[in-house]
Design an enzyme around this catalytic site. Structure first.
Site, PDB file in Angstrom:
ATOM      1  N   ASP A 211      -6.297   4.874 -11.125  1.00 29.74           N
ATOM      2  CA  ASP A 211      -5.718   5.890 -11.023  1.00 29.74           C
ATOM      3  C   ASP A 211      -4.663   6.108 -12.008  1.00 29.74           C
ATOM      4  OD1 ASP A 211      -4.493   8.239  -9.894  1.00 29.74           O
ATOM      5  OD2 ASP A 211      -4.219   7.476  -7.732  1.00 29.74           O
TER       6      ASP A 211
HETATM    7  C1  BGC Z   1      -3.298  10.809  -7.930  1.00 27.05           C
HETATM    8  C2  BGC Z   1      -4.777  11.022  -7.743  1.00 27.05           C
HETATM    9  C3  BGC Z   1      -5.337  12.066  -8.666  1.00 27.05           C
HETATM   10  C4  BGC Z   1      -4.848  11.705  -9.968  1.00 27.05           C
HETATM   11  C5  BGC Z   1      -5.597  12.644 -10.937  1.00 27.05           C
HETATM   12  C6  BGC Z   1      -2.839  10.840  -9.118  1.00 27.05           C
HETATM   13  O1  BGC Z   1      -1.586  10.759  -9.133  1.00 27.05           O
HETATM   14  O2  BGC Z   1      -3.207   9.583  -7.147  1.00 27.05           O
HETATM   15  O3  BGC Z   1      -5.311  11.173  -6.384  1.00 27.05           O
HETATM   16  O4  BGC Z   1      -6.813  12.149  -8.787  1.00 27.05           O
HETATM   17  O5  BGC Z   1      -3.625  11.717 -10.243  1.00 27.05           O
HETATM   18  O6  BGC Z   1      -4.808  13.912 -11.114  1.00 27.05           O
END
Ligand code: BGC
Length: 765
Positions: free
Chosen positions: A281
């Site tokens: 993530d």
């Molecule tokens: C979130 C994810 C997301 C990623 C990309 C993160 O902050 O936890 O769910 O896919 O950002 O945008």
């Protein structure tokens, strides 16, 4: 559907691709192995980097990086000209390895569908499929190859803002939706054809169980609960063929998911046999330092790569640290090659080696306006939105509204386009969203009988601190715009509107940012500004309909008393206003059911229906002393899991079982007769729960194991048959083995998790 699937399969066939690209396609293993054998270490490390296009990395610089073989994919670049330029750069790199483009396509793309909780409220896997395939088609047309979805984190603490994104509290329902979403996005098995996109199921794992519902908080959980309740949806998505997995930001029992070898290696790869790509993530690798399990960036990179985190999202630690770590022997070339193999394998499965421009297309076909109305799938969005709403109250049949009614439409969410979209609406464009005000006005204009008198009535909140929080990101349009009038002035205007009307419709709830990543709450109440508005409206004596827009269960004890009707709409998406109007006027009979329990107060959390049995349970109608309850409040949720009203009435017969016993590997058929006893056609959701009466470990009071949604005409009755086989009786025992133990089981069938009919049978030795 079968036609589309067949078409998808045809597009995916080597024949279809070979027409686009004449070179004989190599097998995935051969192609990837050949490339790896020719790649330098720097090129390998480059493939492991997933970069967000943005101010820190302008496109010209990114193109140079790509041409130098230093980037494997991007996210957040959502248009064909940019991605073509970047793909052109990749085609100039030494090995011409194609780029891939990822994005958060969560509940729609250009067309926004209802948020996760809304989709789940439909109890309609076909609706989930429509959302996913439509979003895939639209995202694919914008050159996107991969989505960071589905988000299948079980949520049992509504203080958590990301409750909105997921599909609720129940492992079975969320797992069924997870499968439908993966199939809808990817279009069946790999490779993913044009018009579909690869999924990365998230957030692996247990992100929804952050302590206290506070985002990014730690997770501490018994293995039995993990296996039984929280892991099944990820597993379901993987078994359905998800090409990717996104790793959670949280720690699990003391070890961050990103560096958790039990999670990523033993469970995911070895036990479950996952063969796809694991994506960190956002910034999660560097956060290993803040978690306190890595002393510096070097150690963070080492932990992550050795744990099989193939793609590093939005940080530079792999780029900076992996060369030195390989040189010193702390990271083996094998670990690097394993990660590269997964990334290249995913690109192969996205069809990009056969055609790097598969979803980018040719410039002459680029859409002149990305947000053009002609690019939207409005009928599908309206249809799915109608299915996503849950009628919570309807005293005196306040709803549906009479066509001729003069409606006072009030509330801060009655005319707030951005909030219709809900959080993570990604490429959704608020100017395309139909607000409730627009939807009601359109309905009234169509038949010319009624009237809508609009007054805002209140701001979302009077708390400027919250407003500042919500507007923090400073996107193109502010998330929340405050009306400068005093609360008293706004309420007076709303009361005047109510006095001129036959009925009041108040659109109240949360601004979408209140149910978003990091937006955890300590209260589940409506903000005071809106409570005051509701009380003033109630005092007018006019019938009061609350249209709720929110991304989590709210505590609605007070509102339940004040309102005549309550319609939970969550965030309904681009066509939301029209879909809500359809329900309010009865053009569509609501059939949504709650995928998550509504507590009476924040203090009651958790309220999930399938909680473990207790030695001293509370019994309705008996004194609460020395039983498990809170003495100042009615025990149990305000609205249980599976609950939702209709404009018609249904009755359910007793449950009939085909046999009082089930042999090992056998089956029992459970049937009920459902009748529509009301005046309108409507859909019922018949839910089957199982209770294991005595087992080697404490089992839940009941568990959803099947459901059926059926449309019945007035007076029509139909028999519904469920097959209960041994698999439906299985659970994880103390040794974490999935078993069905002989003994008594109760089959409970009903219209929600509380009001059920029951019949028992015995599983034989
Ligand atoms: C979130 C994810 C997301 C990623 C990309 C993160 O902050 O936890 O769910 O896919 O950002 O945008």
């Amino acid at each position: 559907m079968s036609f589309v699937l067949a078409l998808a399969a045809g597009l995916a066939s080597p024949l279809a691709f070979s027409q686009a690209q004449p070179a004989a396609p190599k097998s995935k293993t051969a192609l990837v192995a050949d490339l790896i054998s020719r790649m330098t270490l720097d090129e390998k490390i480059g493939q492991l980097r997933l970069i967000s296009i943005g101010p820190e990395m302008p496109i010209a610089q990114l193109a140079d990086e790509i041409a130098a073989g230093r980037v494997g994919g991007t996210f957040n670049s959502v248009n064909r000209p940019d991605n073509r330029r970047l793909q052109d750069a990749a085609m100039k790199s030494r090995l011409k390895i194609p780029m891939f483009y990822a994005y958060d396509v969560i509940h729609g793309h250009r067309t926004t569908f209802p948020i996760g909780l809304g989709l789940a409220s439909s109890w309609d896997l076909g609706a989930v499929d429509v959302m996913a395939r439509t979003a895939a088609r639209e995202a694919s047309a914008d050159s996107i190859d991969m989505t960071f979805a589905p988000m299948v984190d079980i949520a049992r603490d509504p203080r958590w803002g990301r409750t909105s994104e997921g599909f609720g509290e129940d492992p079975y329902l969320v797992s069924e939706i997870a499968k439908a979403a993966v199939k809808g996005f990817q279009g069946g098995t790999l490779p993913v054809p044009a018009g579909r996109i690869m999924t990365a199921v998230k957030h692996f794992a247990l992100y929804g169980a952050v302590e206290g519902g506070r985002d990014y908080n730690t997770v501490d959980m018994s293995p039995m609960r993990m296996y039984q309740d929280y892991l099944p949806p990820y597993r379901a998505a993987i078994d359905a063929g998800s090409g990717g997995v996104m790793v959670a930001l949280n720690s699990i029992n003391g070890v961050p998911a990103t560096s958790n070898t039990w999670l990523m290696q033993d469970l995911l790869r070895k036990d479950w046999g996952f063969k796809g790509v694991a994506v960190s993530d956002h910034g999660a690798i560097i956060e290993l330092i803040r978690h306190g399990v890595a002393k510096d960036e070097r150690e963070a990179a080492k932990l992550a790569i050795n744990n099989g985190i193939d793609l590093s999202m939005a940080d530079s630690v792999y780029l900076k640290e992996l060369p030195g770590l390989v040189k010193s022997g702390e990271v083996s070339m094998k670990a690097i090659d394993n990660a590269v193999r997964e990334v290249l394998g995913a690109k192969y499965d996205m069809g990009l080696f056969r055609d790097p421009y598969l979803r980018i297309g040719v410039a002459k076909d680029d859409p002149p306006d990305l947000n053009a109305d002609s690019r939207l799938s409005r009928p599908a969005a309206r249809e799915v939105a109608r299915k996503s709403m849950v009628l919570l109250e309807n005293r005196n049949r306040t709803l549906p509204l009479a066509r001729s009614a003069a409606i006072a439409l009030v509330g801060p969410l009655a005319d707030a386009p951005i909030d219709m979209l809900g959080s993570w609406s990604a490429a959704g464009y608020s100017k395309n969203a139909v607000t409730l005000r627009a939807g009601l006005n359109a309905a009234v204009a169509k038949d010319g009988k009624g009237r809508v008198i609009y007054a805002r009535g209140a701001n979302i909140t009077n708390d400027e601190g919250v407003v500042k929080y919500l507007n923090f990101l400073n996107w193109d349009t502010p998330e929340v715009t405050q009306d400068p009038r005093t609360p008293a002035e706004m309420i007076a205007e709303a009361v005047k509107a109510a006095q001129q009307a036959d009925v009041v419709v108040a659109a109240v709830g949360e601004a979408r940012g209140m149910s978003h990543e990091s937006s955890s709450r300590t209260s589940l109440d409506l903000p005071q500004s809106q409570r005051d508005l509701i009380t003033a409206l109630k005092a007018t004596g006019k019938p009061l309909v609350l249209v709720l827009m929110n991304g989590r269960p709210l505590a609605l004890v007070r509102e339940q008393q004040e309102a005549d009707a309550i319609l939970e709409t969550w965030y309904t998406g681009t066509e939301g206003g029209n879909a809500i109007a359809d329900v309010l006027y009865g053009d569509y009979n609501p059939a949504g059911k709650l995928p998550i329990s509504f507590p009476r107060s924040v203090g009651q959390i958790p309220t999930y229906y399938n909680h473990p049995r207790l030695g001293r349970p509370f019994t309705e109608g008996k004194p609460g002393n020395y039983t498990s309850q809170y003495y100042e409040e009615v025990t149990g949720p305000l609205y249980p899991f599976g609950y939702g009203l209709s404009y018609t009435d249904f009755t359910l017969s007793d449950v009939t079982l085909s046999s009082p016993t089930m042999a090992r590997n056998g089956k029992v058929e459970a049937s009920v007769t459902v009748k529509n006893t009301g005046q309108r056609a409507g859909e019922a959701v018949v839910q089957l729960y199982i209770q294991d009466v005595a087992a080697s470990v404490v089992r839940p009071v009941k568990e959803l194991r099947d459901f059926r949604k059926l449309m019945l005409q007035p007076g029509e009755e139909r028999q519904v048959r469920f097959t209960v086989d041994e698999d439906k009786l299985k659970f994880f025992n103390a040794q974490l083995r999935r078993v069905a133990e002989p003994g008594r089981f109760n089959v409970q069938i009903g219209f929600d998790s509380q009001s059920v009919r029951e019949q028992g049978f015995e599983l034989l030795q």
